[in-house]
Design an enzyme around this catalytic site. Sequence first.
Site, PDB file in Angstrom:
ATOM      1  CB  THR B 164     -12.638 -12.067  -9.085  1.00 41.69           C
ATOM      2  OG1 THR B 164     -12.501 -11.812  -7.698  1.00 41.69           O
ATOM      3  CG2 THR B 164     -12.565 -13.553  -9.326  1.00 41.69           C
ATOM      4  CD  GLU B 455     -12.353 -10.690   2.352  1.00 43.98           C
ATOM      5  OE1 GLU B 455     -11.415 -10.453   3.124  1.00 43.98           O
ATOM      6  OE2 GLU B 455     -12.779  -9.867   1.521  1.00 43.98           O
TER       7      GLU B 455
END
Lengths: 745, 745
Positions: B164, B455
């Site tokens: 990320t 997720e």
Amino acid sequence: MAFPRPKPTTMETLAMERANPPFNVRKLSIKMHGSERSLILKEKFMAESGQRYGALHMLTPQIARHPAFKLSDIHDLSKDELRERTMEKFASMVYYVTNESLDTFSLRMQLIGIADPSFWTRFGVAYGLFLGALRSGATPNQLSYWMDRGVLGLNGVIGCFAMTELAHGSNVAGLETTATFDPASDDFVIHTPHLGATKWWIGGAASTATHAAVFAQMIVHGKRHGVKTFVVQLRDTKTFTLMPGVTIGDIGKKMGRDGIDNGYIQFTYVRVPRAHMLMKHTQVSRDGVVTEPPLAQLTYGALLGGRTSMVADSSNSAKKALTVAVRYAAVRRQFAQGKNQLETQLLDYPIHQRRLMPLVAQAVAMGFTALKLQHMYEDMTQSLDSLEPGDPNMDEILDKLKETHATSAGLKAFCTWACLDTIDKCRQSCGGHGYSVYSNFPLMYADFAVQCTWEGDNTILSLQAGRALVGAWGAATRKKRLAPGVAYLGIPNILSSKSDDSLSLRDVQTAWHCVAANVVKKAAEEYVSHLKSGKSKDEAMERCSQSRFIAAKLHTIGYIFGMYREAVEEMEEGQETAVLKKVCALYGLWQVEEQQGYFLKYGYFTPQQMDKVQVAVDDLCAEIRAVAVPLVDAFALSDHIINSPLGKFDGSVYESYFAQVQASNPTPKVHPYFDRLIKPLLERENALIEDTGAEMGLDDELEEMKAEREEAEKEKEKAKRVEAKVRKEEYARVLPGGKVDDDEE
Amino acid sequence: MAFPRPKPTTMETLAMERANPPFNVRKLSIKMHGSERSLILKEKFMAESGQRYGALHMLTPQIARHPAFKLSDIHDLSKDELRERTMEKFASMVYYVTNESLDTFSLRMQLIGIADPSFWTRFGVAYGLFLGALRSGATPNQLSYWMDRGVLGLNGVIGCFAMTELAHGSNVAGLETTATFDPASDDFVIHTPHLGATKWWIGGAASTATHAAVFAQMIVHGKRHGVKTFVVQLRDTKTFTLMPGVTIGDIGKKMGRDGIDNGYIQFTYVRVPRAHMLMKHTQVSRDGVVTEPPLAQLTYGALLGGRTSMVADSSNSAKKALTVAVRYAAVRRQFAQGKNQLETQLLDYPIHQRRLMPLVAQAVAMGFTALKLQHMYEDMTQSLDSLEPGDPNMDEILDKLKETHATSAGLKAFCTWACLDTIDKCRQSCGGHGYSVYSNFPLMYADFAVQCTWEGDNTILSLQAGRALVGAWGAATRKKRLAPGVAYLGIPNILSSKSDDSLSLRDVQTAWHCVAANVVKKAAEEYVSHLKSGKSKDEAMERCSQSRFIAAKLHTIGYIFGMYREAVEEMEEGQETAVLKKVCALYGLWQVEEQQGYFLKYGYFTPQQMDKVQVAVDDLCAEIRAVAVPLVDAFALSDHIINSPLGKFDGSVYESYFAQVQASNPTPKVHPYFDRLIKPLLERENALIEDTGAEMGLDDELEEMKAEREEAEKEKEKAKRVEAKVRKEEYARVLPGGKVDDDEE
């Protein structure tokens, strides 16, 4: 590596969102604040928004500049630090509370409630609850005695409110602390008979209060007279040591509002002078004669005030969360659509509009409801004060009071739930960054969560509202006069009315009246049928709980919609009114969708019309999205109040967030546990230092892999089928052809 | 002062709830755990419940006795203390991870995930993500190279997972960190080009990881080849100082899971050997030749594993919250009914049954769904492993894989939402005490909240599930083979089927198939109509987002119900099966009520049948309430895991809560801010010390009040009317007479 055309910065993106809104933001803001004066006062208290949309320049900047009201470091303070800061704020507010007019001060506190709910509560404990108990329970002499001793300026007395017990929450009549009159010494003896009777949750008790208003079962000459209120000194004001017989402990951390020092108190035969019992209603004379008041007091009005402020707070807190979520969604870009290299703003995704726009509408609706409720409350207080026995309007006023009281129970419940839900949905809509404390959503949620519990658990309040509706239904069937808020129950044929297919505000209003009347009727019929089957009234009421709950829910949503609709229909036409009408339509129709079962069940809308409602909501979401940023700007909340880099007014989201993270988390000079915990792990056996990757023999392996690649070609047949099936078929089955990008969403 | 008959203690009350349950609790527990072995292992890991319901006595007590897994003080630890403890746990687990079989260790971790989600995550970062990245991305040589360097035992490498970025979350293809090949030195140069490309949220980066699996855009000879993975050393393993060019900071506090040291990482031209690029799929040779893999990898299976575990975790966490809420509701008494001096157990109020019993049913349903999903996942992995090109079953297996993958996206979304909602509803159902951190609800909520985001954001995953359903609808209309989970789309006349009025499990199952098929059809038709109107496929999919979302929701609920129903119908008849069937019926019917709009819209149930559903849900809630305590006992969660005095197995709620509050909040010897802040306030002017109350002149005042009382009598006429109207009319209008007690609710 460069993008084919310059990407707009987040600041430029937000500026574009503000270009040429189809309404005057300041005018809209004034409408939402009820008056220009309210807005100007709020700006003055915030001291920040002077440069925006033509707000007045600040005269006396307030909380943004006061060191005690610093908010940027609040997430990283410990419980003890938060509490100490609460006391700093307390000290800073004494000036205003003793010098400012009540309505100015109330607006100040409303704003502080949005910025800092913890402090607001601790302050409310001293002024709303402790002082409120004196005002409503003390005789004039008693009140002036306590005022002389410094209740208002905290110079002598810092009060707290000791009602709740460990094993008794909302059931005040069941409290078990005792206050036994001792005629010999003219004292009351306050005592905690067992663990469950320990005073619990008492805000201010743990470390800041000198006195408490203690609720206890009064026993005089061996007879119980019910729960009365006693002022009990907890601590010596010079040394702050506990008074004899008083045991106090800290009840520790809470989900939120940790700036309040909630404590427990146990009394072990603590004596207070008889005169410390508040005697406005029940009196106890020197010789122990108890004079009970002629009737139970009418406390409806007081409760109404608290509930009104919770509806306002629900709107304000929801607006705070939404200001962050909407601005962030405007500047956050995710996934390029088709060949467009510039990624799409979250706010341009229809589903993201669906996530946020209805919540914006709901926050605005609650805001107008709070304003209306505030006016009703003021009117009613005035009417009650001037009411004389035999007044011909008495019945009407009392009907209205009762109805508003019941409705306000439902409003408190459903508005606080709606706000809590909004905060968490806003958090989720900001993705991972919403989970950082610096987004401010975690604290907003944690602080707000208690609103669903205190002043009456929401479910229980809903049932109270439902019980009143059952009663109102009885009145309606007997064609009795109905208070304005339930007058719809008496509309002829309301139960079987149908949509005129316009989805206009009027159509939607009738829709709500129709379904609310039907579910109220259902609850009332269940109640009566349980009674007929021989159940007691209490039992019958319990048995129809679920239907009462539903009745309260639909009545309340319809009521909020009605309040908002009335407000917009009273406004002169104009651009601001036009947007508020759209927002109103979105609120009403979105809630129709949410509760669609009832509209279908009672036949107000057909299934085909429900499909039209869905399309209308989609369209309204898209329309309001176009003005979403100026709309939340009109909520007029400063960066300081919002306290979230994700919602910065200027759009400098990532820069502000990064700066906040860095400022709040300096790297320690020495690693706190490397030597003790990490080093021993790393150095167990074969830990290496030198690392060139050469030992892998990777290049030889790559050669082998090349050879294997031929083999792999054979696998292609299988592989292609896999790809074809798994990646393309979803579209292919609907229409032929077309690439599918798995990252698209 | 004493009650007319002895009040049962909370412990006695809970014991009575456990007297003679109509089933064997241990047998029920085994069914819910899938096998006796799973239950026994869980008990062994918990080391506490040996005395209950005939569980085996412990062989090797584990986490309850390990100091690193102490939970009672966890609410009062600072972020830094939590992180240090995480590392202690890490060290304690190295033994098990290197010595235990994978499935035993997985069960151990599942339990630890319930007890301590923070640690579970940090552990998962090292083993699930970092090691997982190596396993799936490294060549055999590369993998063994890193294994030799201590990845498994942490003796040399402690890994983290750097995917990320600050401005890029789930859009992996859009990541902006670069890895540029330098042929001269045979290195890759890892670089963060601007603030938005800073690696963000990286668990373990802030203070515990030595290496990271870094996702970066690979550039070779000036050409971009998409995102690849590189192992980059972050810190010197001997000194823990940062490697040259690596900038790391702590991203600070989060809503929950503060035991994880999430950090940000910026790379400034950091060089790693070419061999540190993971080359199982794409290879880069010494001279910079890039060999791309023949096709995108099939990662569906891997995602499925993660989602399965999140469904299990949703069930387990919901069960944990419900164990507390149900036990507390059994021992908490509030308000006496009629003349019964003993107050009523919360659990006996129909509305409280409505608050908790459906959530119990939902948690059980999610548990059976997780078990089934686990088996499907294992079967599928096996089938895929043994799949040869040209296998005649390939199409079927792939259809099933694809369908399960899509369904699991919906399951992840709606199960995590359901669990989060359950935790907060349980908190609210415990009233004020639920707001104390020691109830454990605040931490459970804060820890769990991120499951809705990571997720894959739940809303986005729901849309993915909806997209697959749109595809499946296309297949159904063309009479193609459908995977088991969507086979209902092909049932003849399913769209127009009607209830047989039995409300049996079969009837309810058909109901879900009917409405799910209808909403899937609606989404597909909207999609096609947008295509026909000239929209691109992407745009058409976006435009039908809301309908896709609804399709995913109803399909998923129906799927969960179907999984649970299959599970109970496969069981042999018996007392345990009987109760599980009731719970299953409650889940299915309650969800019908929740989503009633669709059942009415598509005509499966008539409005009259919907009323029957409401009655059935009421009745089932009451039936399951009767066995609620043994039912949650069968969830088999120890007091240590639950970590909430409100949910103590023995019912000693108040004693345990008080003890916890005392132990966690010792009174400081010196008041931390009395001298600085409180004393100056109190001593401003007229603070008094002596306080006898005598100065009030109260008794003279009381005399005056006596005189005024006569006057007050005149007010009685008004007062009586007030009382009559306000307090009695609610009942009176429905039926004559009857006292109303305002405190009743």
